[in-house]
Design an enzyme around this catalytic site. Structure first.
Site, short mmCIF file in Angstrom:
data_model
loop_
_atom_site.label_atom_id
_atom_site.label_comp_id
_atom_site.label_asym_id
_atom_site.label_seq_id
_atom_site.Cartn_x
_atom_site.Cartn_y
_atom_site.Cartn_z
N ASP A 1 3.75 -4.63 7.91
CA ASP A 1 2.05 -4.49 8.06
C ASP A 1 0.67 -4.84 7.87
OD1 ASP A 1 -0.13 -2.74 7.23
OD2 ASP A 1 0.97 -1.58 5.15
N HIS B 1 0.93 -1.21 -0.03
CA HIS B 1 0.15 -0.31 -0.39
C HIS B 1 0.61 1.13 -0.23
CE1 HIS B 1 -2.66 2.83 2.41
NE2 HIS B 1 -3.69 2.02 1.35
N CYS C 1 -4.51 2.20 -4.24
CA CYS C 1 -3.79 2.82 -3.15
C CYS C 1 -2.70 2.01 -3.54
CB CYS C 1 -3.71 3.27 -1.47
SG CYS C 1 -4.45 4.28 -1.02
N GLN D 1 -3.68 -5.38 6.62
CA GLN D 1 -5.11 -6.58 6.27
C GLN D 1 -5.00 -7.68 6.63
OE1 GLN D 1 -7.38 -5.54 3.40
NE2 GLN D 1 -6.61 -3.34 3.62
N LYS E 1 -10.10 -1.26 10.20
CA LYS E 1 -10.18 -2.60 9.40
C LYS E 1 -11.06 -3.92 10.18
CE LYS E 1 -7.55 -1.25 6.29
NZ LYS E 1 -7.90 -0.88 4.42
N1 7TS Z 1 -1.92 -0.78 4.72
C1 7TS Z 1 -2.08 -1.64 4.14
C2 7TS Z 1 -2.13 -2.90 3.84
C3 7TS Z 1 -4.27 -0.73 3.25
O1 7TS Z 1 -4.77 -1.81 3.06
C4 7TS Z 1 -4.21 0.14 4.51
C5 7TS Z 1 -5.60 0.82 3.86
C6 7TS Z 1 -3.18 1.06 4.27
C7 7TS Z 1 -1.76 0.72 4.81
C8 7TS Z 1 -3.70 1.90 5.57
O2 7TS Z 1 -3.99 2.43 6.89
P1 7TS Z 1 -4.48 3.61 7.42
O3 7TS Z 1 -5.91 3.44 8.18
O4 7TS Z 1 -3.79 4.23 7.85
O5 7TS Z 1 -5.70 3.80 6.02
N2 7TS Z 1 -5.96 0.36 2.93
C9 7TS Z 1 -7.45 0.41 1.90
C10 7TS Z 1 -7.72 0.26 1.33
O6 7TS Z 1 -7.64 -1.20 0.59
N3 7TS Z 1 -9.21 0.54 0.89
O7 7TS Z 1 -8.62 2.02 1.68
C11 7TS Z 1 -8.11 2.01 2.01
#
Ligand code: 7TS
Length: 408
Positions: A202, A125, A366, A205, A228
């Site tokens: 990370d 991401h 992303c 997911q 999530k």
């Molecule tokens: N890393 C991964 C693997 C992710 O899927 C996401 C968000 C992030 C980091 C960032 O997380 P945040 O909570 O700091 O925004 N992924 C997604 C997605 O797949 N669709 O919308 C957000």
């Protein structure tokens, strides 16, 4: 009926949003990889906080502040127990995964020098790419990329070849958000440690589906977001081994992260406060703990087994639809189905599915390097959770076929 340990009717009743309609149709929510829905049990915890003991934490002698502090610290312990961290202060509460990665990436600016190497995977991401590129610009360190294969797995031989004595850090997702691939983090960590490099996993997911034991896996840094995994937005965590966190300078300066402030010199507070400047998302932190309690009550093994059943069913059905190309066919996947239909832009498909009450995400998710690898502008992504059903997948397939006939 209980299926694979999940009583769908009972579970769905916990999520008020699942009974709403979108465009005159019952909502089918298949955008769980972007954010999960929130059960009433977690909503109640947030309402209870604001109704009964809303106060700032770690600073008041009064009763409300003590109650809020206790609840916040209990949540930290729940998170610690869930991920099996050795110490509660190794859990830093952040605003989410992005914030957590930035704490580590910005801190490493003080520890790296020109010639140092960092290793990232091709399926990250953007939030696990851009902060490290910024770090490289500041330090002169070099970013090396683990390539991926057509199946959507990492090329592990290429990874081994990248590692050397200059490698300082490896950062990789446990699960890819765009493909659902579960990466072999144990192997990645063992090999990185053999050359003295540290690893940031990370878990944004992975955490909703797989309970990671940070000690058993010997993870150096682990990051995730509460939203999530049935928690609220605006809160997440950074786990770091105590010694590694102590070696990093603070990310932000401000209140609550200091030991003593004078104009001559400021000294910093101990962990976790050193990385928690300012008033945090207190209700969010408490609700993060409640969300983990909720999911643990259902059980991560049952969740993973049920979601895998949904994935296998949806994959088999989708493969029958003419013109469909599925991206991400790793042997081990979470319930993410990324696909395109020949000749149709993913955005058009997503818009028509929305008109039929079905929420999917479209675009590059992303994760532009993955799209570049497959030479596509994006995909349609349906991502399933334990509160979804096969009947909902059937509805998506009917809607998809209708959309295809309208667009082709
Ligand atoms: N890393 C991964 C693997 C992710 O899927 C996401 C968000 C992030 C980091 C960032 O997380 P945040 O909570 O700091 O925004 N992924 C997604 C997605 O797949 N669709 O919308 C957000």
């Amino acid at each position: 009926m209980t299926y694979k340990g999940i009583d769908s009717k009972k579970v769905r009743a916990d999520f008020p949003i699942l009974s709403r309609e979108v465009n005159g149709q019952p909502l089918v929510y298949f955008d769980n990889a972007a954010t999960s829905q929130t059960p009433q049990q977690v909503i109640d915890i947030i309402v209870d906080y604001y109704s009964r003991y809303n106060a700032n934490i770690h600073r008041g002698v009064h009763r409300l502040s003590q109650e809020a502090t206790d609840a916040y610290e209990i949540a930290r312990q729940t998170i610690q127990t869930h991920f099996n961290a050795a110490k509660a202060h190794e859990i830093i509460l952040t605003s989410g995964t992005t914030h957590a990665i930035n704490i580590v990436a910005s801190g490493y600016a003080a520890l790296l020098k020109e010639g140092d190497e960092l290793v990232v995977s091709a399926m990250e991401h953007h939030s696990n790419i851009v902060p490290w590129q910024m770090l490289c610009e500041k330090t002169g360190a070099q970013l090396k990329v683990i390539p991926m294969t057509q199946l959507g797995t990492l090329d592990m031989d290429a990874y081994y070849a990248l590692l050397n004595k200059n490698t300082k850090l490896v950062f990789v997702n446990h699960v890819s958000n765009a493909l659902g691939t579960v990466n072999p983090i144990e192997e990645i960590i063992t090999k990185a440690h053999a050359v003295g490099a540290k690893v940031l996993v990370d878990g944004a997911q992975a955490a909703p589906h797989i309970k990671a034991d940070v000690q058993a896996l010997d993870i150096d840094f682990y990051v995730t977001s509460a939203h999530k995994l049935c928690g609220p937005t605006g809160v997440g965590m950074l786990y770091g081994k105590q010694d590694l966190l102590n070696a990093l300078p603070p990310y932000q300066g401000g209140g609550e992260m200091i030991a003593e402030v004078t104009f001559a010199k400021t000294t910093y507070a101990d962990l976790p406060h050193k990385f928690e400047a300012g008033t945090p998302n207190i209700a969010g932190g408490i609700a993060f703990g409640a969300a983990l309690d909720y999911m643990n009550e259902i059980g991560f093994e049952a969740i993973a087994a049920f979601e895998n059943e949904l994935l296998v069913y949806a994959t088999n059905e989708l493969e029958q639809v003419e013109g469909v190309q599925i991206y991400g066919q790793a042997p081990e996947k979470t319930a993410v189905l990324s696909f395109n239909v020949k000749g149709i832009h993913p955005y058009d498909l997503g818009s028509i599915l929305d008109q039929m009450g079905i929420a999917v995400r479209t675009g590059h998710h992303c994760a532009q390097p993955i799209m570049d690898f497959y030479q596509i502008p994006g995909t349609v992504r349906a991502s399933f959770s334990f509160y979804n059903t096969k009947e909902e997948i059937d509805r998506m397939l009917v809607a998809l076929k209708r959309a295809i006939s309208m667009l082709q």
